[in-house]
Design an enzyme around this catalytic site. Sequence first.
Site, mmCIF file in Angstrom:
data_model
loop_
_atom_site.group_PDB
_atom_site.id
_atom_site.type_symbol
_atom_site.label_atom_id
_atom_site.label_comp_id
_atom_site.label_asym_id
_atom_site.label_seq_id
_atom_site.Cartn_x
_atom_site.Cartn_y
_atom_site.Cartn_z
ATOM 1 N N SER A 1 0.798 -1.307 -0.108
ATOM 2 C CA SER A 1 0.034 0.021 0.203
ATOM 3 C C SER A 1 0.981 1.167 0.052
ATOM 4 C CB SER A 1 -0.909 -0.002 1.322
ATOM 5 O OG SER A 1 -1.639 1.246 1.250
ATOM 6 N N TYR B 1 -3.058 -1.226 9.974
ATOM 7 C CA TYR B 1 -3.215 -1.452 8.543
ATOM 8 C C TYR B 1 -1.978 -1.069 7.655
ATOM 9 C CZ TYR B 1 -4.484 -1.379 3.558
ATOM 10 O OH TYR B 1 -4.497 -1.495 2.460
#
Length: 218
Positions: free
Chosen positions: A82, A97
Amino acid sequence: MSRLAGDESMRRLRAAIEGLDVGVLVNNAGVSKPYVVFLHEVDVEAWMKMVRVNLWALTEVTAAVLPGMVERGRGAIVNMGSASSEAIPSFPLCNIYAATKRYVAKFSRSLYIEYRSRGVDVQCQAPFFVATRMVPRAIRDNWLSPFLPTPDAYARAAARWIGHGSLCSPTISHQLLWCLASVLPDAVHDWLRLREHLRLRAHRKRAARASATWHAVD
């Protein structure tokens, strides 16, 4: 996903791939919720579920498939990271996350160095937002919307980038965002991310209250 369920899933996976010539592995499974919350507001088990899917499962599946690729001297592994952990210095209210995705990038880079001489390419793809159900509507409808590729568009770009380095952000729109992010000081990123995520947090709370009121009236 409990540890017991995970062990059973891995047993079934190993049995399924035994004898198969797995040429490409894409580790794309991921959990993004709880989203825009403070760490203390959520039970630790919810965070551990995120860790088990984003970090443990990816590691176990890679370890199950890699020996066959090494034996055959060819293969490609694509791990979905990400931009929240690579292009942006902090991701407040989504810190677990982002931390799991940081692991994915370091894991992929290290494997890339270890195995490229043995014919196995390992890559971490680090996109910004893609227009999937994981992305809140508040983000899909804001100024970022022109930079959100569809899943099909992202998949086509992602396939073209396999084999081109250990870290990439495949779509042109995400590459533009990455360039923009690179010119901002970390302090500005920190302020912007915290401000935006607090806004999203407030929006989600209002939506939850409205939903609860609607159901109560109904």
